[in-house]
Design an enzyme around this catalytic site. Structure first.
Site, PDB file in Angstrom:
ATOM      1  N   ARG A  38       0.970  -1.134   0.023  1.00 19.79           N
ATOM      2  CA  ARG A  38      -0.020   0.016   0.063  1.00 19.79           C
ATOM      3  C   ARG A  38       0.757   1.308  -0.149  1.00 19.79           C
ATOM      4  NH1 ARG A  38      -3.705   2.400   4.473  1.00 19.79           N
ATOM      5  NH2 ARG A  38      -5.387   3.570   3.285  1.00 19.79           N
ATOM      6  N   HIS A  65       0.466   4.463  -2.377  1.00 21.53           N
ATOM      7  CA  HIS A  65       0.261   5.769  -2.018  1.00 21.53           C
ATOM      8  C   HIS A  65       1.189   6.735  -2.423  1.00 21.53           C
ATOM      9  CE1 HIS A  65      -3.397   5.264   1.084  1.00 21.53           C
ATOM     10  NE2 HIS A  65      -3.437   4.349  -0.008  1.00 21.53           N
ATOM     11  N   ASN A  69      -4.020   8.758   4.741  1.00 19.62           N
ATOM     12  CA  ASN A  69      -2.840   8.240   5.477  1.00 19.62           C
ATOM     13  C   ASN A  69      -2.613   8.122   6.898  1.00 19.62           C
ATOM     14  OD1 ASN A  69      -1.853   7.810   2.653  1.00 19.62           O
ATOM     15  ND2 ASN A  69      -0.663   9.575   2.624  1.00 19.62           N
TER      16      ASN A  69
HETATM   17  C1  HEM Z   1      -9.501   1.376  -6.040  1.00 22.95           C
HETATM   18  C2  HEM Z   1      -9.238   2.206  -4.925  1.00 22.95           C
HETATM   19  C3  HEM Z   1      -8.644   1.954  -3.756  1.00 22.95           C
HETATM   20  C4  HEM Z   1      -9.520   2.426  -2.538  1.00 22.95           C
HETATM   21  C5  HEM Z   1     -10.573   3.380  -2.326  1.00 22.95           C
HETATM   22  C6  HEM Z   1      -8.555   1.832  -1.430  1.00 22.95           C
HETATM   23  C7  HEM Z   1      -8.946   2.104   0.038  1.00 22.95           C
HETATM   24  C8  HEM Z   1      -8.199   1.373   1.100  1.00 22.95           C
HETATM   25  C9  HEM Z   1      -8.512   1.717   2.382  1.00 22.95           C
HETATM   26  C10 HEM Z   1      -9.532   2.325   2.919  1.00 22.95           C
HETATM   27  C11 HEM Z   1      -7.870   0.670   3.115  1.00 22.95           C
HETATM   28  C12 HEM Z   1      -7.972   0.470   4.612  1.00 22.95           C
HETATM   29  C13 HEM Z   1      -7.126   1.511   5.379  1.00 22.95           C
HETATM   30  C14 HEM Z   1      -7.483   1.680   6.942  1.00 22.95           C
HETATM   31  O1  HEM Z   1      -8.565   1.391   7.225  1.00 22.95           O
HETATM   32  O2  HEM Z   1      -6.425   2.048   7.469  1.00 22.95           O
HETATM   33  C15 HEM Z   1      -6.985   0.037   2.224  1.00 22.95           C
HETATM   34  C16 HEM Z   1      -5.976  -0.903   2.598  1.00 22.95           C
HETATM   35  C17 HEM Z   1      -5.234  -1.615   1.777  1.00 22.95           C
HETATM   36  N1  HEM Z   1      -5.071  -1.042   0.320  1.00 22.95           N
HETATM   37 FE1  HEM Z   1      -6.466  -0.071  -0.888  1.00 22.95          FE
HETATM   38  N2  HEM Z   1      -7.661   0.985  -1.919  1.00 22.95           N
HETATM   39  C18 HEM Z   1      -7.500   1.086  -3.268  1.00 22.95           C
HETATM   40  C19 HEM Z   1      -6.641   0.570  -4.122  1.00 22.95           C
HETATM   41  C20 HEM Z   1      -5.621   0.016  -3.604  1.00 22.95           C
HETATM   42  C21 HEM Z   1      -4.331  -0.464  -4.574  1.00 22.95           C
HETATM   43  C22 HEM Z   1      -4.271   0.064  -6.036  1.00 22.95           C
HETATM   44  C23 HEM Z   1      -3.432  -1.010  -3.682  1.00 22.95           C
HETATM   45  C24 HEM Z   1      -2.161  -1.625  -4.105  1.00 22.95           C
HETATM   46  C25 HEM Z   1      -1.628  -1.495  -5.275  1.00 22.95           C
HETATM   47  C26 HEM Z   1      -3.993  -1.069  -2.643  1.00 22.95           C
HETATM   48  C27 HEM Z   1      -3.473  -1.834  -1.485  1.00 22.95           C
HETATM   49  C28 HEM Z   1      -3.950  -2.041  -0.115  1.00 22.95           C
HETATM   50  C29 HEM Z   1      -3.636  -2.786   1.029  1.00 22.95           C
HETATM   51  C30 HEM Z   1      -2.370  -3.738   0.732  1.00 22.95           C
HETATM   52  C31 HEM Z   1      -4.237  -2.509   2.140  1.00 22.95           C
HETATM   53  C32 HEM Z   1      -4.260  -3.180   3.235  1.00 22.95           C
HETATM   54  C33 HEM Z   1      -2.830  -2.440   4.062  1.00 22.95           C
HETATM   55  C34 HEM Z   1      -2.550  -3.127   5.537  1.00 22.95           C
HETATM   56  O3  HEM Z   1      -3.119  -3.703   5.929  1.00 22.95           O
HETATM   57  O4  HEM Z   1      -1.775  -2.145   6.109  1.00 22.95           O
HETATM   58  N3  HEM Z   1      -5.338  -0.575  -2.561  1.00 22.95           N
HETATM   59  N4  HEM Z   1      -7.212   0.298   0.989  1.00 22.95           N
END
Ligand code: HEM
Ligand code: NAG
Length: 334
Positions: free
Chosen positions: A64, A68, A96
């Protein structure tokens, strides 16, 4: 007069031909560190592996971080800069804050790389390599990372608020958001598959689990399953409070990088609103078709994912003299 015009056209063509205006140093290449720092990839891989063994979620967090980074001014490690007088850090921006993780392991890797080959390996390249290694360590695909990025001299707090998609975005908003980065719908679908690992906080999925129930395409059985899915999530995440309680993004196989994300969203069981709109707002059915293909064929997903990660890793990279190699990823060089 005619000659003048021709000359102008010729000059325009020449200036727009990449091989003539960009020096060799200007493009990312696989073997960038082969001579400059032959152990670079190995040092990143080893340290990511040790860290992920201790804390499996770190794999998701590192993936992630790269995302970002790339969506705000390009893949330039701007996300790693700490706040200084006059420049707020991207880390403090809405998407973030209290959410991004993994900065310490990047610091450690950077420290070791500075000992091995000072001022040689950029923080932006470390992020790209760490994301690749993290995916592979959780069972996902491996790809060759293009290298040679330089680090930015600034961060963009407002850019982070503007360009990182929100979990309650509509499908149209997500498509536009990716298009701004020159990523297409195929990339959106493949890269969303990242949500096969890692976790989200209650604040990120609350709206989704309390919104009025949507229509169902998959019959009563599915409806029952969805209702219990919601009930479980609601017990983790009440209407108010417990904002920082976690749920896995892929409740079936939370620690494995596999294609289960796509099976989940077909069943309406994606955790985030942004996961579910890929199906629920896909009115012409083309995304759904892609999702079915990935759900049925993990290898196909892995290939697309790798391709889209390489594309994402190329967003607005700084090369040559455009940036610097930071000595400490948290600060611009003095
Ligand atoms: C399509 C639009 C996307 C949205 C709206 C989105 C949104 C989010 C949100 C809200 C979270 C949880 C954050 C939290 O509650 O602390 C998350 C987690 C995550 N996102 Fe996305 N995301 C998107 C696309 C992506 C992309 C393109 C990637 C990687 C190439 C990605 C990788 C991840 C990963 C691996 C997590 C888990 C992180 C952790 O456990 O520390 N996301 N995302
Ligand atoms: C999305 O969530 C934000 C923050 O919780 C809220 O301000 C906004 O109104 C929501 N947008 C939609 C479209 O629901």
């Amino acid at each position: 007069m005619e000659h003048m015009k021709l000359l102008l056209i010729l000059i325009t063509v020449l200036l727009n031909t990449p091989s003539l205006t960009r020096s060799v140093d200007d493009v990312l290449v696989h073997e960038y560190y082969q001579d400059k720092c032959p152990l670079a990839e190995e040092i990143v891989r080893h340290n990511v592996e040790v860290a992920v063994l201790k804390d499996p979620r770190l794999a998701a967090s590192l993936l992630r971080l790269h995302f970002h980074d790339c969506f705000v001014m390009g893949c330039d490690a701007s996300v790693l800069l700490d706040s200084v007088e006059g420049m707020a850090s991207e880390k403090e921006a809405g998407p973030n804050k209290d959410s991004l993780r993994g900065f310490e392991i990047i610091d450690k890797i950077k420290f070791l790389l500075e000992e091995e080959c000072p001022l040689t390996v950029s923080c932006a390249d470390i992020l790209a390599l760490a994301a690749r290694d993290a995916v592979q360590l959780r069972g996902g695909p491996r790809w060759d990372v293009l290298l040679g990025r330089k680090d930015s001299l600034e961060s963009s707090f407002s850019g982070a608020n503007l360009f990182i998609p929100a979990p309650n975005s509509s499908l149209e908003a997500l498509i536009n958001n990716f298009a701004q980065q020159e990523l297409d719908i195929g990339d959106l679908v493949a890269l969303s598959g990242s949500h096969t690992i890692g976790r989200a906080r209650c604040v990120s999925f609350r709206q989704r689990i309390y919104e009025p129930k949507q229509e169902y395409h998959y019959g009563y059985d599915h409806y029952k399953r969805y209702t219990s899915f919601r009930r479980i999530l609601q017990s983790v995440c009440p209407i108010t409070g417990r904002d920082n309680k976690f749920a896995p993004l892929d409740y079936e196989t939370p620690n494995r990088f596999d294609n289960h994300y796509f099976i989940n969203i077909l069943q309406g069981n994606g955790l985030l609103g942004s996961d579910n709109v890929l199906i629920s707002q896909d009115y012409d059915g083309r995304i759904t078709e892609q999702v079915w293909a990935y759900a049925a064929n993990e290898d196909l997903f892995f290939k697309s994912f790798a391709r889209s990660m390489i594309k994402m890793g190329n967003i607005n990279v700084l090369t040559g003299n455009e940036g610097q190699i930071r000595q400490n990823c948290r600060f611009v060089n003095a």
